[in-house]
Motif scaffolding. Sequence first.
Motif, PDB file in Angstrom:
ATOM      1  N   SER A 111       6.485  42.191  -0.720  1.00  0.00           N
ATOM      2  CA  SER A 111       6.458  41.123  -1.717  1.00  0.00           C
ATOM      3  C   SER A 111       7.830  40.458  -1.842  1.00  0.00           C
ATOM      4  CB  SER A 111       6.015  41.692  -3.066  1.00  0.00           C
ATOM      5  OG  SER A 111       6.110  40.708  -4.079  1.00  0.00           O
ATOM      6  N   MET A 112       8.894  41.257  -1.856  1.00  0.00           N
ATOM      7  CA  MET A 112      10.245  40.702  -1.944  1.00  0.00           C
ATOM      8  C   MET A 112      10.545  39.816  -0.743  1.00  0.00           C
ATOM      9  SD  MET A 112      12.461  43.986  -3.320  1.00  0.00           S
ATOM     10  CE  MET A 112      14.045  43.125  -3.189  1.00  0.00           C
ATOM     11  N   ARG A 115       8.646  36.485  -1.101  1.00  0.00           N
ATOM     12  CA  ARG A 115       9.278  35.651  -2.129  1.00  0.00           C
ATOM     13  C   ARG A 115      10.594  35.073  -1.639  1.00  0.00           C
ATOM     14  NH1 ARG A 115       8.449  40.173  -5.446  1.00  0.00           N
ATOM     15  NH2 ARG A 115      10.682  40.272  -5.954  1.00  0.00           N
ATOM     16  N   SER A 116      11.294  35.823  -0.830  1.00  0.00           N
ATOM     17  CA  SER A 116      12.597  35.378  -0.356  1.00  0.00           C
ATOM     18  C   SER A 116      12.486  34.185   0.587  1.00  0.00           C
ATOM     19  CB  SER A 116      13.336  36.531   0.338  1.00  0.00           C
ATOM     20  OG  SER A 116      13.749  37.505  -0.606  1.00  0.00           O
ATOM     21  N   ASP A 118      10.273  31.811   0.456  1.00  0.00           N
ATOM     22  CA  ASP A 118      10.086  30.661  -0.435  1.00  0.00           C
ATOM     23  C   ASP A 118      11.398  30.296  -1.128  1.00  0.00           C
ATOM     24  OD1 ASP A 118       7.392  30.654   0.211  1.00  0.00           O
ATOM     25  OD2 ASP A 118       6.808  31.833  -1.545  1.00  0.00           O
ATOM     26  N   ALA A 119      12.179  31.298  -1.513  1.00  0.00           N
ATOM     27  CA  ALA A 119      13.426  31.045  -2.232  1.00  0.00           C
ATOM     28  C   ALA A 119      14.442  30.321  -1.360  1.00  0.00           C
ATOM     29  CB  ALA A 119      14.013  32.356  -2.751  1.00  0.00           C
ATOM     30  N   ARG A 122      13.423  26.734  -1.376  1.00  0.00           N
ATOM     31  CA  ARG A 122      13.725  26.086  -2.652  1.00  0.00           C
ATOM     32  C   ARG A 122      15.214  25.793  -2.781  1.00  0.00           C
ATOM     33  NH1 ARG A 122      10.137  29.953  -4.754  1.00  0.00           N
ATOM     34  NH2 ARG A 122      11.900  31.186  -5.548  1.00  0.00           N
ATOM     35  N   ALA A 388      15.576  37.777  -3.142  1.00  0.00           N
ATOM     36  CA  ALA A 388      14.915  38.631  -4.137  1.00  0.00           C
ATOM     37  C   ALA A 388      15.887  39.666  -4.687  1.00  0.00           C
ATOM     38  CB  ALA A 388      13.695  39.319  -3.522  1.00  0.00           C
ATOM     39  N   GLU A 391      18.183  37.924  -7.261  1.00  0.00           N
ATOM     40  CA  GLU A 391      17.505  37.705  -8.547  1.00  0.00           C
ATOM     41  C   GLU A 391      17.493  38.990  -9.367  1.00  0.00           C
ATOM     42  OE1 GLU A 391      13.646  36.198  -7.730  1.00  0.00           O
ATOM     43  OE2 GLU A 391      14.372  34.334  -6.836  1.00  0.00           O
TER      44      GLU A 391
END
Length: 406
Positions: A111-112, A115-116, A118-119, A122, A388, A391
Amino acid sequence: MDHSGTVVIGGGIIGAYCAYELARAGESVVIVDPAPASGASTGNAGMLVPSYCLPMANPATLSAGLASLFSADSAVSFARPITADTLSWLARFVVASRPGRAVRVAPELVSMGARSIDAYERLAAREGIPLEVRRCGWLHAAETPAALRAHTKAANALRRLGVRMETLSGEAARERVQHLSETVVGAVHFPDDAAVDPTSACRAVLSAAAKHGARTVRALATGLIRDGDRVTAVRTDGGDIPAHAVVLAAGHRTTVLARRLGLGVPGIAPAQGWSLTLPADSGQAPDVALMSVDDHVVINATAGMVRLTGGMRFGGDPDEAPPQEVFDRLRATANRLVPSLSAITDDGQKFWGARPMTASGLPVTRRLLGNMVVAAGHGPLGMTLAPATAELAARLLQQTLTRSTR
């Protein structure tokens, strides 16, 4: 925060991203590193790979690692003589490799990793900086049926953890990837994996942090000054830097710095890795990131170049140049898997450096003192997990400082 600010020790991808998150939140940030955007953060394969998030400490890797103790040609090797520190790390690795453990902890890492990716995208859009994330997927190509069967079994276990994958015949793999060799008998494709140029990515994140006010001090952190449950300053070879808070993201040096405060961090061992970067155009390089299942060599092409990585050595001096034969093996595997690369006559750019490896295979992101958080031990997943991790580290630090002001 007061004028002393938060000191981030380490200017690799983990430290850079932690600095960015803190600076964007309005904190005063100082990054301390003698050579920011260098080392393992920039010499790696540049892969963003949720599919690779099964912790290294698992029964299959344990079996291969023990076999490598008696083989000089293994993807994982050990410097001779094997030291007491290496044996101690191996003992912890054996304990962490007990059946079932890796599968239980892998979903959070997967999951991390997702998400990373996508980060990163962004960040590039938000800050308007050149950080090209290629959502090219990752093809694990096998040249022997036995290697394909074993790898497919492992990939199916990942699918049960939510990782998308598909198996391909050799012919289907060649239709998917340009220049792929006829020797490939089959492959496993992970469509959600991505790739970056790691040097450009690390520099871009540091640039984004600087846009929000983070400044960099080119110095080597040599110690920490402690007052009770707080760090008050970071000691460097260029003088002391006052600290309101500290993020310790010093790679394999993290354990050394923590010990100087009398603090325990799960053993982080330096494992030397190496890469070879060759000039290549689209007529020579594959358009999808590849890994040789048989030899564990990664081939990642970015604009105008292709990077070959593979192999890991524990023990010894991580700064000592590895033998020429390790680079010869990278090139031999790449030429066999992608024959068009054999036309490149350039000797390429060699790199070697230390990955910070924990015995558990899991990175360490937690509070060490009242105003210090550690973020280290990511092994080969630094690029994959950096956003991730940052964050989480920023959240832990903010919570810690909020409690301390009550």
